[in-house]
Design a protein around this motif. Structure first.
Motif, PDB file in Angstrom:
ATOM      1  N   TRP A 151      -3.050 -22.627  -4.772  1.00  0.00           N
ATOM      2  CA  TRP A 151      -3.179 -22.051  -3.497  1.00  0.00           C
ATOM      3  C   TRP A 151      -1.845 -22.129  -2.508  1.00  0.00           C
ATOM      4  N   GLU A 152      -0.787 -21.852  -3.547  1.00  0.00           N
ATOM      5  CA  GLU A 152       0.658 -21.881  -2.660  1.00  0.00           C
ATOM      6  C   GLU A 152       0.702 -20.631  -1.836  1.00  0.00           C
ATOM      7  N   ILE A 153       0.009 -19.577  -2.045  1.00  0.00           N
ATOM      8  CA  ILE A 153       0.067 -18.359  -1.321  1.00  0.00           C
ATOM      9  C   ILE A 153      -0.639 -18.592   0.076  1.00  0.00           C
ATOM     10  N   SER A 154      -1.579 -19.532   0.133  1.00  0.00           N
ATOM     11  CA  SER A 154      -2.082 -20.030   1.638  1.00  0.00           C
ATOM     12  C   SER A 154      -1.091 -20.824   2.279  1.00  0.00           C
ATOM     13  N   LYS A 155      -0.272 -21.263   1.832  1.00  0.00           N
ATOM     14  CA  LYS A 155       0.841 -22.362   2.532  1.00  0.00           C
ATOM     15  C   LYS A 155       2.102 -21.899   2.565  1.00  0.00           C
ATOM     16  N   GLY A 156       2.809 -21.056   1.521  1.00  0.00           N
ATOM     17  CA  GLY A 156       4.064 -20.583   1.410  1.00  0.00           C
ATOM     18  C   GLY A 156       4.569 -19.290   1.778  1.00  0.00           C
ATOM     19  N   PHE A 157       3.519 -18.647   2.616  1.00  0.00           N
ATOM     20  CA  PHE A 157       3.712 -17.236   2.897  1.00  0.00           C
ATOM     21  C   PHE A 157       4.902 -17.284   3.865  1.00  0.00           C
ATOM     22  N   ASP A 158       5.408 -16.037   4.060  1.00  0.00           N
ATOM     23  CA  ASP A 158       6.596 -15.739   5.240  1.00  0.00           C
ATOM     24  C   ASP A 158       6.123 -16.487   6.467  1.00  0.00           C
ATOM     25  N   GLN A 159       7.100 -17.128   6.961  1.00  0.00           N
ATOM     26  CA  GLN A 159       6.967 -18.078   8.490  1.00  0.00           C
ATOM     27  C   GLN A 159       5.737 -18.815   8.479  1.00  0.00           C
ATOM     28  N   ALA A 160       5.749 -19.689   7.366  1.00  0.00           N
ATOM     29  CA  ALA A 160       4.503 -20.443   7.333  1.00  0.00           C
ATOM     30  C   ALA A 160       4.846 -21.925   7.634  1.00  0.00           C
ATOM     31  N   ALA A 161       6.146 -22.268   7.888  1.00  0.00           N
ATOM     32  CA  ALA A 161       6.721 -23.311   8.184  1.00  0.00           C
ATOM     33  C   ALA A 161       7.494 -23.552   9.366  1.00  0.00           C
ATOM     34  N   ALA A 162       7.022 -23.802  10.403  1.00  0.00           N
ATOM     35  CA  ALA A 162       7.676 -23.692  11.855  1.00  0.00           C
ATOM     36  C   ALA A 162       8.530 -24.948  11.567  1.00  0.00           C
ATOM     37  N   ILE A 163       9.705 -25.039  12.223  1.00  0.00           N
ATOM     38  CA  ILE A 163      10.524 -26.131  12.195  1.00  0.00           C
ATOM     39  C   ILE A 163      11.234 -25.825  13.483  1.00  0.00           C
ATOM     40  N   SER A 164      11.509 -27.271  13.976  1.00  0.00           N
ATOM     41  CA  SER A 164      12.094 -27.541  14.966  1.00  0.00           C
ATOM     42  C   SER A 164      13.701 -28.043  14.906  1.00  0.00           C
ATOM     43  N   GLU A 165      14.381 -28.056  15.841  1.00  0.00           N
ATOM     44  CA  GLU A 165      15.909 -28.793  15.625  1.00  0.00           C
ATOM     45  C   GLU A 165      15.594 -30.236  15.278  1.00  0.00           C
ATOM     46  N   PHE A 166      16.871 -30.711  14.587  1.00  0.00           N
ATOM     47  CA  PHE A 166      16.622 -32.053  13.901  1.00  0.00           C
ATOM     48  C   PHE A 166      17.474 -32.978  15.099  1.00  0.00           C
ATOM     49  N   VAL A 167      16.967 -34.147  15.035  1.00  0.00           N
ATOM     50  CA  VAL A 167      17.580 -35.320  15.857  1.00  0.00           C
ATOM     51  C   VAL A 167      18.040 -36.338  15.203  1.00  0.00           C
ATOM     52  N   PRO A 168      19.059 -37.398  15.504  1.00  0.00           N
ATOM     53  CA  PRO A 168      19.278 -38.367  14.719  1.00  0.00           C
ATOM     54  C   PRO A 168      18.285 -39.301  14.911  1.00  0.00           C
ATOM     55  N   LEU A 169      17.760 -40.039  13.860  1.00  0.00           N
ATOM     56  CA  LEU A 169      16.749 -40.999  13.656  1.00  0.00           C
ATOM     57  C   LEU A 169      16.920 -42.317  14.647  1.00  0.00           C
ATOM     58  N   ASN A 170      18.223 -42.594  14.762  1.00  0.00           N
ATOM     59  CA  ASN A 170      18.594 -43.720  15.684  1.00  0.00           C
ATOM     60  C   ASN A 170      18.428 -43.213  17.276  1.00  0.00           C
ATOM     61  N   GLU A 171      18.151 -42.108  17.562  1.00  0.00           N
ATOM     62  CA  GLU A 171      18.132 -41.604  18.982  1.00  0.00           C
ATOM     63  C   GLU A 171      16.521 -41.955  19.292  1.00  0.00           C
ATOM     64  N   LEU A 172      15.757 -42.112  18.144  1.00  0.00           N
ATOM     65  CA  LEU A 172      14.308 -42.120  18.375  1.00  0.00           C
ATOM     66  C   LEU A 172      13.776 -43.746  17.950  1.00  0.00           C
ATOM     67  N   GLY A 173      14.782 -44.675  18.148  1.00  0.00           N
ATOM     68  CA  GLY A 173      14.571 -46.180  17.886  1.00  0.00           C
ATOM     69  C   GLY A 173      14.946 -46.653  16.267  1.00  0.00           C
TER      70      GLY A 173
END
Length: 200
Positions: free
Chosen positions: A98-120
């Motif tokens: 069932w990869e085509i139901s999960k891996g289609f174009d733009q199926a993985a929205a992603i944010s910027e990344f932050v250092p883990l130590n900034e989050l405790g």
């Protein structure tokens, strides 16, 4: 399949927890960069959001021991695993991949990344949530995951060499649901807004 309540909402309360992490892969073409609109594709009729903490791998690793897994990441973000749910159900009922139901174009929205130590600094106690049109739809905490981040890294690296920049989406909590044209999605780690984008 990494939060017990999410397993129940999709498969019923009698569904057993997995004995190992359930994994699948998305190609890099599925990435939807920070705050880019999600355009609903026309090959299915029911697309769901699944909000997840995402770990960015920062070094090459294979067959990583769990006790050393923490050395392979220092930043986290939040992502949305978009799923063509009706297509996924059809493929699973036929016993097909069932990869085509999960891996289609733009199926993985992603944010910027932050250092883990900034989050405790504690990857095993990260709260996050998703608002849709101003209403909170999903609330999660990594403390409630069936398999921890370090367990996932150890497991995945038995089969796939992890490379710098690889992203691991760690599973979604209860509350997944459909998206519709005009929806506004806002994702947070703790009280820190990480994503704010529209569905078109």
């Amino acid at each position: 399949m990494n939060y017990a309540e999410h397993i129940s909402e999709l498969h019923g309360v009698d569904k057993a927890k997995p004995e190992q992490p359930v994994i699948f892969m998305k190609p890099d073409s599925s990435l939807l960069r920070v705050n880019t609109p999600f355009y609903i594709p026309d090959f299915a009729s029911e697309f769901h959001y699944e909000t997840e903490i995402v770990v960015k791998i920062n070094r090459l690793g294979r067959a990583i021991n769990r006790k050393f897994a923490h050395r392979y990441y220092a930043e986290i973000g939040i992502g949305i695993d978009f799923t063509a749910r009706d297509l996924q159900r059809k493929l699973m009922a036929q016993g097909l991949p069932w990869e085509i139901s999960k891996g289609f174009d733009q199926a993985a929205a992603i944010s910027e990344f932050v250092p883990l130590n900034e989050l405790g600094g504690n990857i095993d106690n990260i709260s996050f949530h998703l608002d849709v049109n101003g209403e909170t739809k999903q609330v999660g905490n990594t403390a409630n995951m069936i398999f921890s981040v370090d367990e996932i890294i150890a497991y995945v690296s038995q089969f796939f060499t992890l490379k710098m920049g690889d992203l691991i989406y760690t599973g979604t909590p209860v509350g997944v649901g459909p998206v519709h044209e005009g929806d506004r999605l806002q994702a947070y780690i703790a009280d820190r807004q990480m994503m704010d984008f529209l569905v078109k």
